[in-house]
Design an enzyme around this catalytic site. Sequence first.
Site, PDB file in Angstrom:
ATOM      1  N   CYS A 120       0.854  -1.186   0.000  1.00  0.00           N
ATOM      2  CA  CYS A 120       0.000   0.000   0.000  1.00  0.00           C
ATOM      3  C   CYS A 120       0.887   1.233   0.000  1.00  0.00           C
ATOM      4  CB  CYS A 120      -0.897  -0.002   1.239  1.00  0.00           C
ATOM      5  SG  CYS A 120      -1.976   1.439   1.366  1.00  0.00           S
ATOM      6  N   HIS A 162      -8.861  -3.730  -2.577  1.00  0.00           N
ATOM      7  CA  HIS A 162      -7.977  -2.916  -1.733  1.00  0.00           C
ATOM      8  C   HIS A 162      -8.400  -1.441  -1.770  1.00  0.00           C
ATOM      9  CE1 HIS A 162      -3.770  -1.900  -0.202  1.00  0.00           C
ATOM     10  NE2 HIS A 162      -4.179  -0.735  -0.682  1.00  0.00           N
ATOM     11  N   GLU A 163      -8.646  -0.923  -2.967  1.00  0.00           N
ATOM     12  CA  GLU A 163      -9.004   0.487  -3.089  1.00  0.00           C
ATOM     13  C   GLU A 163     -10.409   0.768  -2.552  1.00  0.00           C
ATOM     14  OE1 GLU A 163      -6.699   2.521  -3.652  1.00  0.00           O
ATOM     15  OE2 GLU A 163      -5.261   1.020  -4.335  1.00  0.00           O
ATOM     16  N   HIS A 166     -10.169   1.253   1.036  1.00  0.00           N
ATOM     17  CA  HIS A 166      -9.702   2.598   1.389  1.00  0.00           C
ATOM     18  C   HIS A 166     -10.869   3.578   1.542  1.00  0.00           C
ATOM     19  CE1 HIS A 166      -5.395   2.690   1.699  1.00  0.00           C
ATOM     20  NE2 HIS A 166      -5.207   2.123   0.526  1.00  0.00           N
TER      21      HIS A 166
END
Length: 208
Positions: A120, A162-163, A166
């Site tokens: 990351c 993953h994004e 976020h």
Amino acid sequence: MPSVFVQGRPVDSYPRLAPEARRGRVRRITEVGEEVLHKPCRDVTEFGPDLAALIDDMFLTMYTADGAGLAANQVGVDLRLFVYDCPDDEGVRHAGHIVNPVLEPLDAAQRRLLDEGEGCLSVPGATMDVPRPDRAVVRGYDRDGEPLVIEGTGYFARCLAHETDHVNGQVYLDRLSARERKDALRQMADRREAVFARRAANIAALSG
């Protein structure tokens, strides 16, 4: 199969850097521990030149940091938005952005978990194995407010998940055990200086 998909659609050719990056400016990347990374982001409600400029900046910032994806809160902006330029496991390149992303739930019959390395940009220098489904479907909008569906497999599915984490206020460290998290933070402490040196060199090369 086409070798490049932009906004989920096949294209015949695409430059090394997304065209948005040529219009952008580099922003500071936030780091784990900063409040903006650890709370859900606000929905985007205004589609216009300010949003477009943010997307441009995010593309350039992602490239200078050698990233495959970047969420708005990673440049300190509390909005549900991310950009990406990421290969899948077949070597197909996927590039684009998605506003107000929502990751569709998949039933067990539609997916399998892959426990593979993940890093990351907001945890500079650390890489840890994180279990993620091998397939992801994200729904949202483009910069003009048009509906968008992006599907990915393998490494690109990992990027999409993953994004989306976020913008929901999660970093991948939140998916680790306490011991694994401590290991990742140790890696970050050891490698952070080298990572920032590479980023500075990339910024110089792209502006030269």
